[in-house]
Design a protein around this motif. Structure first.
Motif, PDB file in Angstrom:
ATOM      1  N   GLU A  15     -25.534  43.864  -0.984  1.00 24.78           N
ATOM      2  CA  GLU A  15     -26.230  43.437   0.231  1.00 24.78           C
ATOM      3  C   GLU A  15     -26.344  44.551   1.267  1.00 24.78           C
ATOM      4  N   ARG A  16     -25.895  45.747   0.939  1.00 23.53           N
ATOM      5  CA  ARG A  16     -25.928  46.846   1.903  1.00 23.53           C
ATOM      6  C   ARG A  16     -27.363  47.310   2.163  1.00 23.53           C
ATOM      7  N   PRO A  17     -27.592  47.965   3.298  1.00 20.25           N
ATOM      8  CA  PRO A  17     -28.915  48.541   3.548  1.00 20.25           C
ATOM      9  C   PRO A  17     -29.254  49.585   2.494  1.00 20.25           C
ATOM     10  N   ALA A  18     -30.526  49.787   2.272  1.00 20.54           N
ATOM     11  CA  ALA A  18     -30.970  50.756   1.268  1.00 20.54           C
ATOM     12  C   ALA A  18     -30.509  52.160   1.639  1.00 20.54           C
ATOM     13  N   PRO A  19     -30.086  52.954   0.666  1.00 24.38           N
ATOM     14  CA  PRO A  19     -29.691  54.334   0.950  1.00 24.38           C
ATOM     15  C   PRO A  19     -30.926  55.216   1.102  1.00 24.38           C
ATOM     16  N   PRO A  20     -30.766  56.435   1.605  1.00 19.08           N
ATOM     17  CA  PRO A  20     -31.894  57.370   1.593  1.00 19.08           C
ATOM     18  C   PRO A  20     -32.318  57.635   0.147  1.00 19.08           C
ATOM     19  N   ALA A  21     -33.591  57.815  -0.063  1.00 21.14           N
ATOM     20  CA  ALA A  21     -34.102  58.019  -1.427  1.00 21.14           C
ATOM     21  C   ALA A  21     -33.482  59.250  -2.073  1.00 21.14           C
ATOM     22  N   TRP A  22     -33.288  60.322  -1.278  1.00 24.69           N
ATOM     23  CA  TRP A  22     -32.752  61.551  -1.854  1.00 24.69           C
ATOM     24  C   TRP A  22     -31.327  61.342  -2.369  1.00 24.69           C
ATOM     25  N   LEU A  23     -30.585  60.430  -1.735  1.00 23.49           N
ATOM     26  CA  LEU A  23     -29.212  60.178  -2.160  1.00 23.49           C
ATOM     27  C   LEU A  23     -29.194  59.445  -3.512  1.00 23.49           C
ATOM     28  N   ALA A  24     -30.102  58.484  -3.673  1.00 18.47           N
ATOM     29  CA  ALA A  24     -30.190  57.771  -4.946  1.00 18.47           C
ATOM     30  C   ALA A  24     -30.613  58.720  -6.062  1.00 18.47           C
ATOM     31  N   VAL A  25     -31.551  59.610  -5.763  1.00 14.45           N
ATOM     32  CA  VAL A  25     -32.006  60.595  -6.764  1.00 14.45           C
ATOM     33  C   VAL A  25     -30.873  61.562  -7.109  1.00 14.45           C
ATOM     34  N   LEU A  26     -30.114  61.996  -6.089  1.00 16.02           N
ATOM     35  CA  LEU A  26     -28.980  62.884  -6.334  1.00 16.02           C
ATOM     36  C   LEU A  26     -27.957  62.226  -7.259  1.00 16.02           C
ATOM     37  N   ALA A  27     -27.671  60.951  -7.027  1.00 13.40           N
ATOM     38  CA  ALA A  27     -26.742  60.223  -7.891  1.00 13.40           C
ATOM     39  C   ALA A  27     -27.261  60.168  -9.319  1.00 13.40           C
ATOM     40  N   CYS A  28     -28.548  59.953  -9.448  1.00 15.03           N
ATOM     41  CA  CYS A  28     -29.174  59.897 -10.768  1.00 15.03           C
ATOM     42  C   CYS A  28     -29.037  61.235 -11.490  1.00 15.03           C
ATOM     43  N   VAL A  29     -29.300  62.325 -10.790  1.00 18.74           N
ATOM     44  CA  VAL A  29     -29.208  63.666 -11.388  1.00 18.74           C
ATOM     45  C   VAL A  29     -27.772  63.969 -11.805  1.00 18.74           C
ATOM     46  N   ALA A  30     -26.814  63.654 -10.929  1.00 18.58           N
ATOM     47  CA  ALA A  30     -25.405  63.913 -11.249  1.00 18.58           C
ATOM     48  C   ALA A  30     -24.958  63.106 -12.457  1.00 18.58           C
ATOM     49  N   MET A  31     -25.361  61.857 -12.513  1.00 23.64           N
ATOM     50  CA  MET A  31     -24.990  61.011 -13.640  1.00 23.64           C
ATOM     51  C   MET A  31     -25.559  61.559 -14.938  1.00 23.64           C
ATOM     52  N   CYS A  32     -26.834  61.891 -14.932  1.00 22.52           N
ATOM     53  CA  CYS A  32     -27.487  62.368 -16.161  1.00 22.52           C
ATOM     54  C   CYS A  32     -26.945  63.722 -16.594  1.00 22.52           C
ATOM     55  N   ALA A  33     -26.719  64.613 -15.645  1.00 21.08           N
ATOM     56  CA  ALA A  33     -26.210  65.944 -15.983  1.00 21.08           C
ATOM     57  C   ALA A  33     -24.823  65.855 -16.600  1.00 21.08           C
ATOM     58  N   GLY A  34     -23.945  65.076 -15.970  1.00 20.06           N
ATOM     59  CA  GLY A  34     -22.592  64.952 -16.495  1.00 20.06           C
ATOM     60  C   GLY A  34     -22.557  64.307 -17.860  1.00 20.06           C
ATOM     61  N   LEU A  35     -23.315  63.234 -18.048  1.00 20.97           N
ATOM     62  CA  LEU A  35     -23.337  62.548 -19.336  1.00 20.97           C
ATOM     63  C   LEU A  35     -23.944  63.430 -20.416  1.00 20.97           C
ATOM     64  N   GLY A  36     -24.980  64.176 -20.063  1.00 23.32           N
ATOM     65  CA  GLY A  36     -25.616  65.053 -21.041  1.00 23.32           C
ATOM     66  C   GLY A  36     -24.683  66.138 -21.538  1.00 23.32           C
ATOM     67  N   VAL A  37     -23.950  66.757 -20.626  1.00 17.35           N
ATOM     68  CA  VAL A  37     -23.010  67.814 -21.010  1.00 17.35           C
ATOM     69  C   VAL A  37     -21.921  67.267 -21.922  1.00 17.35           C
ATOM     70  N   MET A  38     -21.380  66.100 -21.575  1.00 20.66           N
ATOM     71  CA  MET A  38     -20.302  65.532 -22.385  1.00 20.66           C
ATOM     72  C   MET A  38     -20.782  65.114 -23.762  1.00 20.66           C
ATOM     73  N   ALA A  39     -21.999  64.567 -23.835  1.00 20.66           N
ATOM     74  CA  ALA A  39     -22.512  64.157 -25.128  1.00 20.66           C
ATOM     75  C   ALA A  39     -22.723  65.350 -26.048  1.00 20.66           C
TER      76      ALA A  39
END
Length: 441
Positions: free
Chosen positions: A370-394
């Motif tokens: 129910e929180r207010p929407a985050p800045p778009a750049w923050l959501a994109v940053l989270a997406c990049v960090a998640m994908c980069a970390g998972l890709g390296v480990m895989a």
């Protein structure tokens, strides 16, 4: 979770085939991984292999068991439906992406923490780094395609806008672009230059889901035509091009269709999607029956946990077997005795996986945010960090010859938590009403 209540609450407007194909794809992935494993203990040592390396007759079968394109097609349907629903509610991109990341990312965190603990404790106890690297690589293979899927999801609103403007030309353009990426990658011998196809090729298949949702695949004729185009394209690429028959990666092969993703998987997606959608009327009638629909709901309710943990279950079973002197792993792969023991192998792995689901499945249903929407750049940053970390480990596991690379699993965890996509200390699980029949995808 009351599966019966969820089944009874399913609205007539819901496309049950979407849920069924999602469940079918993940079950085929798990069963395929378990079957492909050709591990044997010889002279007290584990010899890992896969049947695709040992028997070329299995390669054509991968045209059936390589079902990641089906998962992306179903994702296209669900993501387009979800994004359009968000727009009608006045919800922006950042809030929508946060909800997608919470659903996809929350179940990953316990897997990464568990493997970080396993690797650290085992390495300190003297288990060779090479052994741990192989084990972690195998267990974390699912995170590779999850990273690709998250990237496709993040780009879904833009891709949907492109589809709404260009229609089938957008699909054709993505496949053409995927072929050009392959051309550069193959000629230069660089796998890295082929990595954009994880988004481009699977993005093309994702658009088939858009077409399905929008009624642009109405009627069996156009669906069979789609399958025919996919079949001709895949056959020609394999017959005339450098692409191998196997749609699943082969160990030590100089060229694979799935690492990185090649345009062959795009045409395979057209083939598989066209054939499966041709069966939609039959499947829809069948899924009106209580038992198959309840089973579909049950699988979908914990589908991410099943996908993420099924190979960890296999690694754990192999580890226990080694501790018991290789119990159950002495039969030579593809021998009569080996095939005779496959049902027991599948049953044991299924039981361990169900145990993992019982423990970690609750992370799959985060509470409504129910929180207010985050800045778009923050959501994109989270997406990049998640994908980069998972890709390296895989690619590399979380252990190398110098020890445990503890920061690799922390990258996606930090990316999801420090950006606030997954709030710490707040309700991690929602009610069962958010599962199964109530899910938009």
């Amino acid at each position: 979770m009351d599966v019966g209540a969820l089944a009874e609450a399913t609205p007539d407007s819901r496309n049950r085939v979407v849920d069924f194909l999602r469940a079918l794809a993940i079950l085929v992935v798990a069963f395929g991984h378990w079957t492909a494993a050709a591990v044997v203990v010889r002279d007290g040592s584990l010899v890992p292999d896969q049947i695709l390396n040992l028997a070329t007759w299995t390669h054509p079968l991968t045209w059936v068991i390589q079902v990641m394109p089906v998962f992306f097609m179903v994702g296209g349907y669900a993501n387009a439906l979800s994004w359009r629903s968000a727009r009608r509610r006045g919800e922006g991109y950042a809030a929508w992406l946060r909800s997608r990341l919470r659903r996809l990312g929350t179940p990953v965190i316990p897997l990464l923490i568990v493997w970080l603990a396993i690797a650290s404790i085992a390495y300190a106890a003297g288990v060779p780094g090479g052994t741990l690297r192989t084990a972690s690589q195998v267990a974390l293979v699912p995170t590779w395609f999850l990273a690709a899927y998250v990237m496709v999801v993040a780009l879904a609103p833009a891709a949907l806008a492109l589809w709404e403007r260009l229609g089938w030309w957008a699909v054709a353009g993505f496949l053409l672009l995927g072929g050009l990426v392959d051309l550069v990658s193959i000629r230069t011998g660089s796998d890295l230059s082929g990595f954009p196809n994880y988004v481009i090729v699977f993005g093309a298949v994702h658009m088939i889901g858009f077409a399905w949702l929008d009624g642009r695949l109405h009627g069996i004729r156009i669906r069979l035509l789609l399958a025919a185009i996919g079949a001709v394209g895949t056959v020609l690429l394999v017959w005339l091009g450098p692409y191998p028959v196997s749609m699943v990666g082969l160990d030590n092969a100089t060229f694979n269709n799935s690492f990185p993703t090649r345009v062959t998987l795009g045409f395979l997606g057209l083939l598989q999607g066209g054939l499966l959608l041709a069966l939609e009327p039959v499947l829809e009638r069948w899924l009106r029956r209580p038992k198959p629909w309840r089973f579909t709901i049950l699988v979908n309710a914990r589908i991410m946990t099943l996908y993420l943990w099924h190979l960890t279950a296999m690694v754990l079973v192999i580890g226990v077997s080694l501790a018991l002197g290789g119990f159950g792993l002495h039969s030579e792969p593809l021998s009569g005795a080996w095939w005779a023991t496959r049902p027991l192998w599948w049953a044991v792995l299924a039981a361990v996986t169900i145990g993992c689901i019982a423990v970690f499945g609750r992370f799959e249903s985060p509470a409504k945010d129910e929180r207010p929407a985050p800045p778009a750049w923050l959501a994109v940053l989270a997406c990049v960090a998640m994908c980069a970390g998972l890709g390296v480990m895989a690619m590399f596991g979380i252990v190398d010859r110098d020890g445990v690379n503890w920061w690799w699993p922390l990258v996606p965890i930090a990316g999801l938590t420090l950006t606030g996509m997954i709030p710490l200390g707040r309700g991690r699980t929602g009610s069962s009403s958010s599962l199964g029949a109530g899910r938009a995808g």
